[in-house]
Motif scaffolding. Structure first.
Motif, PDB file in Angstrom:
ATOM      1  N   LEU A  25       0.266  -1.426   0.489  1.00  0.00           N
ATOM      2  CA  LEU A  25      -0.194  -0.180   0.293  1.00  0.00           C
ATOM      3  C   LEU A  25       0.697   1.687  -0.056  1.00  0.00           C
ATOM      4  O   LEU A  25       0.751   2.442  -0.481  1.00  0.00           O
ATOM      5  CB  LEU A  25      -0.468   0.021   2.020  1.00  0.00           C
ATOM      6  N   ALA A  28       2.166   1.830  -2.981  1.00  0.00           N
ATOM      7  CA  ALA A  28       0.999   2.641  -4.786  1.00  0.00           C
ATOM      8  C   ALA A  28       1.108   3.784  -4.628  1.00  0.00           C
ATOM      9  O   ALA A  28       1.320   4.696  -5.287  1.00  0.00           O
ATOM     10  CB  ALA A  28      -0.385   1.691  -4.075  1.00  0.00           C
ATOM     11  N   ASN A  37       0.123   4.312 -12.796  1.00  0.00           N
ATOM     12  CA  ASN A  37      -0.892   3.278 -11.783  1.00  0.00           C
ATOM     13  C   ASN A  37      -0.952   3.074 -11.259  1.00  0.00           C
ATOM     14  O   ASN A  37      -0.643   1.704 -11.638  1.00  0.00           O
ATOM     15  CB  ASN A  37      -2.098   3.375 -12.695  1.00  0.00           C
ATOM     16  N   PRO A  38      -1.336   2.646 -10.269  1.00  0.00           N
ATOM     17  CA  PRO A  38      -0.562   1.278  -9.296  1.00  0.00           C
ATOM     18  C   PRO A  38      -0.979  -0.045  -9.788  1.00  0.00           C
ATOM     19  O   PRO A  38      -0.717  -1.016  -9.836  1.00  0.00           O
ATOM     20  CB  PRO A  38      -0.337   1.806  -7.363  1.00  0.00           C
ATOM     21  N   ILE A  39      -1.849   0.191  -9.358  1.00  0.00           N
ATOM     22  CA  ILE A  39      -3.187  -1.642 -10.253  1.00  0.00           C
ATOM     23  C   ILE A  39      -2.163  -1.989 -11.502  1.00  0.00           C
ATOM     24  O   ILE A  39      -1.620  -2.843 -11.708  1.00  0.00           O
ATOM     25  CB  ILE A  39      -4.208  -0.661  -9.828  1.00  0.00           C
ATOM     26  N   ASP A  40      -1.869  -0.304 -12.201  1.00  0.00           N
ATOM     27  CA  ASP A  40      -1.812  -1.257 -13.521  1.00  0.00           C
ATOM     28  C   ASP A  40      -0.089  -1.794 -12.618  1.00  0.00           C
ATOM     29  O   ASP A  40       0.364  -3.127 -13.846  1.00  0.00           O
ATOM     30  CB  ASP A  40      -1.414  -0.071 -14.935  1.00  0.00           C
ATOM     31  N   ALA A  42       0.926  -2.976 -10.575  1.00  0.00           N
ATOM     32  CA  ALA A  42       0.985  -3.968  -9.733  1.00  0.00           C
ATOM     33  C   ALA A  42       0.807  -5.603 -11.504  1.00  0.00           C
ATOM     34  O   ALA A  42       1.203  -6.288 -10.831  1.00  0.00           O
ATOM     35  CB  ALA A  42       0.091  -4.697  -8.945  1.00  0.00           C
ATOM     36  N   LYS A  43      -0.811  -5.320 -12.084  1.00  0.00           N
ATOM     37  CA  LYS A  43      -0.937  -6.504 -13.403  1.00  0.00           C
ATOM     38  C   LYS A  43       0.496  -6.403 -13.735  1.00  0.00           C
ATOM     39  O   LYS A  43       0.950  -7.735 -14.551  1.00  0.00           O
ATOM     40  CB  LYS A  43      -2.076  -5.801 -13.681  1.00  0.00           C
ATOM     41  N   TRP A  46       3.066  -8.828 -11.579  1.00  0.00           N
ATOM     42  CA  TRP A  46       2.254 -10.167 -11.342  1.00  0.00           C
ATOM     43  C   TRP A  46       2.387 -10.607 -12.631  1.00  0.00           C
ATOM     44  O   TRP A  46       2.709 -12.427 -12.619  1.00  0.00           O
ATOM     45  CB  TRP A  46       0.746  -9.894 -10.872  1.00  0.00           C
TER      46      TRP A  46
END
Length: 370
Positions: A25, A28, A37-40, A42-43, A46
Motif C-alpha cells: 500500500l 502504491a 497507476n499502482p493497479i497497472d 501490480a498487474k 504479477w
C-alpha cells in the motif's frame, strides 16, 4: 469459562501477510508519485513474474538463491546468532563451486561434477563461517561484527583472485574462463523436454530441487534431531542450556558451520547453473536480502520458501516493470526496502492490534456459546 488464547497462525501467518500488504500500500503511494497507476503496475509485475513460463522460470531462479541465503540466516537465528556474513559465505562458497567446475569440468559430466561441487561449496562456505563462530564462542567477539568484517575480506580476496589468479590472459574482464559445457547444470526447460513437455527457456536449473531438499533438511535437523534441540535450547536461554549440559562452544560452532554451508550452496544456482564462470560480485546482495527472507519466514523452512518466492516476484516483476514503463531498476530496491521495513524493523507494529481484535471477536463468540 476457558481463557481464549491467540493461536500461533495469527503471528506466524496473518501478521506477515498484513505487513506485506501495508508495504504494498505504501508502494502504491510511491507509484502514484511517479505518475504510474499502482493497479497497472501490480498487474505488470504479477504477469511478468507468474503470467508466462519464462517469467515464472526467472522468478523461481531468483527464489532459489534466496532460499539458500534465507535458510543460512534462519539456522543461525535459532541459536540466537545474527549471521550477517551470508554475503561473504556465499561468495567464498561460490569460489569452491567454481574451482570444482574449472578443474573437473573438462573431464567429467555434470552429474559427477554436481555432487562434488555441492561438497566444495558447502565446505568453503562453512570454513568462512568457522572463524567468526570460533571467535564468538571462545573469545566473546560479537558475531555481527566479525561476520560483517569477513564480508569485506571475502570481497577483497575474490577481487584479488579474479584479477591476478583466475582471470585468463586474453581478457581484461574480472572473471574466470567459462566452465566446460559438460559441467553446466541442466536447465528446467531442458529436463522437461526429455519428457516431451515444452517450456520457455529460463535460467531455472536443477539446483532449485536441491534448494527444496535443503528446506527439508533444515526442518528435520532443527526440529527432529538432538543437535537441533540443543541449538534451539541455546537460542532460547544459553545459561539454562549450559546447566542442562549443552556445550555452548560446540553448538555455536556447529550452527555457524551449517549456516555457512547453506550460504555456500548459493554458487550452485548462479555459477554452475547460469553464469558458467566466476564473476566479480556475482552474489549481488542476495546474502543481505537473505536476512529479510529469514525474518519474513519466521526462521521456518516453509516461511523461508514463501518469502523467497515473494522476493523472486519483486526481482522479476520489477524487471518487467522497468521494461514496461522505463522506470529505474532501483525502484525494485525501494520495494524491497519497504517490505523489509514493515516485515523486519516494524514487524510487531500491528501485532497488538491483531491480537486484541482476535481476542475481542472470539471471546465474544465463546461467551455467546457458553
Amino acid at each position: 469459562m476457558s481463557q481464549v488464547k491467540v493461536p500461533a497462525w495469527v503471528t506466524v501467518a496473518l501478521l506477515p501477510a498484513v505487513n506485506v500488504l501495508v508495504a504494498f500500500l505504501v508502494s502504491a503511494l510511491l507509484f502514484i508519485y511517479i505518475d504510474i497507476n499502482p493497479i497497472d503496475a501490480a498487474k505488470v509485475m504479477w504477469t511478468g513474474a507468474f503470467g508466462y513460463a519464462e517469467g515464472f522460470g526467472y522468478t523461481l531462479y531468483y527464489a532459489t538463491g534466496f532460499i539458500f541465503t534465507g535458510l543460512a540466516v534462519s539456522v543461525a537465528f535459532h541459536a540466537g546468532l545474527f549471521n550477517i556474513g551470508g554475503e561473504g559465505q556465499a561468495y567464498i562458497g561460490g569460489l569452491g563451486v567454481g574451482l570444482v567446475c574449472l578443474t573437473l569440468g573438462e573431464y567429467a559430466p555434470w552429474y559427477i561434477v554436481f555432487p562434488i561441487a555441492i561438497i566444495a561449496g558447502g565446505l568453503f562456505g562453512a570454513a568462512w563461517a568457522f572463524i567468526p563462530a570460533y571467535l564468538q564462542a571462545k573469545r566473546g567477539s560479537h558475531i555481527v561484527i566479525t561476520t560483517i568484517m569477513f564480508n569485506f575480506i571475502a570481497a577483497s580476496l575474490m577481487a584479488y583472485l579474479l584479477v591476478d589468479v583466475l582471470k585468463p590472459d586474453n581478457t581484461m574482464a574480472t572473471e574466470s574462463r567459462v566452465f566446460a559445457v559438460s559441467s553446466w547444470l541442466p536447465k528446467m526447460h531442458e529436463m522437461l523436454s526429455v519428457f516431451g513437455i515444452e517450456m520457455a527457456a529460463s535460467p531455472l536449473n536443477l539446483s532449485f530441487f536441491f534448494a527444496l531438499f535443503c528446506c527439508l533438511f533444515v526442518w528435520l535437523f532443527i526440529w527432529h534431531s538432538r543437535w537441533g534441540y540443543e541449538i534451539r535450547s541455546v537460542g532460547a536461554n544459553p545459561s539454562a542450556a549450559g546447566y542442562a549440559g549443552i556445550n555452548y562452544i560446540k553448538i555455536v560452532v556447529l550452527t555457524m558451520i551449517i549456516s555457512g554451508m547453506l550460504a555456500g550452496f548459493f554458487g550452485l544456482n548462479v555459477l554452475q547453473g547460469e553464469l558458467h564462470q566466476i564473476k566479480l560480485n556475482f552474489v549481488e546482495g542476495f546474502g543481505f536480502t537473505g536476512i529479510a527472507v529469514a525474518l519474513m519466514g519466521r526462521n521456518h523452512p516453509i516461511g523461508v520458501l514463501l518469502a523467497s518466492l515473494l522476493f523472486g516476484f519483486l526481482y522479476q516483476g520489477g524487471a518487467e516493470l522497468s521494461f514496461e514503463y522505463g522506470v529505474d531498476r532501483n525502484i525494485v530496491v525501494v520495494l524491497q526496502g519497504l517490505v523489509i521495513l514493515f516485515s523486519g524493523a516494524l514487524e510487531h507494529m500491528f501485532r497488538p492490534t491483531l491480537e486484541r481484535t482476535y481476542l475481542r471477536l472470539f471471546a465474544k463468540s465463546e461467551n455467546g456459546a457458553a
